[in-house]
Design an enzyme around this catalytic site. Structure first.
Site, PDB file in Angstrom:
ATOM      1  N   ASP A 102      43.772  35.362  43.181  1.00 50.88           N
ATOM      2  CA  ASP A 102      42.262  34.967  43.123  1.00 50.88           C
ATOM      3  C   ASP A 102      42.037  34.250  41.823  1.00 50.88           C
ATOM      4  O   ASP A 102      43.023  34.320  40.869  1.00 50.88           O
ATOM      5  CB  ASP A 102      41.199  36.228  43.202  1.00 50.88           C
ATOM      6  CG  ASP A 102      41.177  36.739  44.718  1.00 50.88           C
ATOM      7  OD1 ASP A 102      41.515  36.053  45.718  1.00 50.88           O
ATOM      8  OD2 ASP A 102      40.768  37.860  44.759  1.00 50.88           O
TER       9      ASP A 102
HETATM   10  N1  URA Z   1      43.819  41.415  45.912  1.00 51.31           N
HETATM   11  C1  URA Z   1      42.675  40.707  45.272  1.00 51.31           C
HETATM   12  O1  URA Z   1      41.516  40.981  45.713  1.00 51.31           O
HETATM   13  N2  URA Z   1      42.787  39.376  44.619  1.00 51.31           N
HETATM   14  C2  URA Z   1      44.043  39.091  44.287  1.00 51.31           C
HETATM   15  O2  URA Z   1      43.894  38.331  43.544  1.00 51.31           O
HETATM   16  C3  URA Z   1      45.095  39.724  44.949  1.00 51.31           C
HETATM   17  C4  URA Z   1      45.035  40.994  45.645  1.00 51.31           C
END
Ligand code: URA
Length: 230
Positions: A102
């Site tokens: 993310d």
């Molecule tokens: N899980 C999440 O919620 N975000 C990420 O970036 C990776 C795994």
């Protein structure tokens, strides 16, 4: 693809000629003579007929990046910097990300042009653990570990997550190991307890661990040993 199919697809050889070339041991793949029609030819393979080059083979490329927060796991974005913007490499359009993160997640990101390799890394079936360091808004209780180990039902995908291992480090931080990479998976797992994830950092993917010498935004080539571990 199979070597006999690769040769047969060239306009100059029919199937019989392909068979004869192989029997006569006139074909080399990556410098080795082979007469095996099933020998695998990839876009990275160098294929020769006697001393004539039939396919040069692209160079496979593998990078480890310390993804900083505030950067998009995409190859193009009109608003924000992308992880590819951090790479000073030619032909970046040829590269893809093996396991996105993310916007505000930091940590280990692997980037390559080898689709087979990245699939081995990310397919749930290979069950490679991805390890995250998590800081949350609320305290984390031992109940979380039991729930994550049992698996959580995700209604949107209509599936139950694979057993995950949670190690509680202190009141509001933990290390979580998951074998899948569902959309926002870690945040949704903590969201089950109405506990907001404040920071998330990926430490490792299977045997590949983020190099502590890499500051956020820095990257390096993977070593031959690291590539072979996947
Ligand atoms: N899980 C999440 O919620 N975000 C990420 O970036 C990776 C795994």
């Amino acid at each position: 693809m199979r070597l006999d199919r690769f040769l047969g697809n060239l306009p100059r050889f029919n199937r019989k000629q392909v068979r004869l070339l192989l029997i006569a041991r006139r074909i080399k793949v990556d410098g080795q003579v082979t007469s095996d029609p099933l020998h695998e030819v990839r876009e990275f393979s160098r294929v020769e007929l006697d001393d004539e080059l039939l396919q040069a083979g692209r160079a496979p490329r593998y990078f480890m990046l310390h993804k900083p927060m505030g950067c998009v796991s995409a190859t193009v974005d009109l608003q924000h910097p992308t992880v590819l913007d951090l790479l000073d490499e030619p032909d970046k359009h040829d590269l893809h990300i093996a396991g996105r993160l993310d916007f505000n997640t930091s940590g280990l990101m692997l980037i390559t042009n080898d689709g087979q390799w990245s699939r081995r890394l990310t397919q749930p079936i290979t069950k490679l653990p991805k390890v995250y360091h998590v800081h949350t808004e609320q305290p984390i209780s031992p109940e979380y570990a039991e729930t994550f180990a049992r698996g959580l039902y995700f209604a949107f995908e209509d599936l139950t997550t694979q057993p995950a291992h949670l190690e509680i480090l202190d009141r509001c931080s933990a290390r979580l190991s998951i074998v899948e990479g569902r959309y926002h998976q870690v945040k949704r797992m903590f969201g089950h307890f109405q506990n907001k994830v404040l920071t998330l950092h990926r430490e490792s993917m299977g045997p590949l661990v983020l190099d502590p010498a890499l500051a956020p935004g820095q990257y390096r080539h993977l070593t031959a040993e690291e590539i072979q571990q996947i």
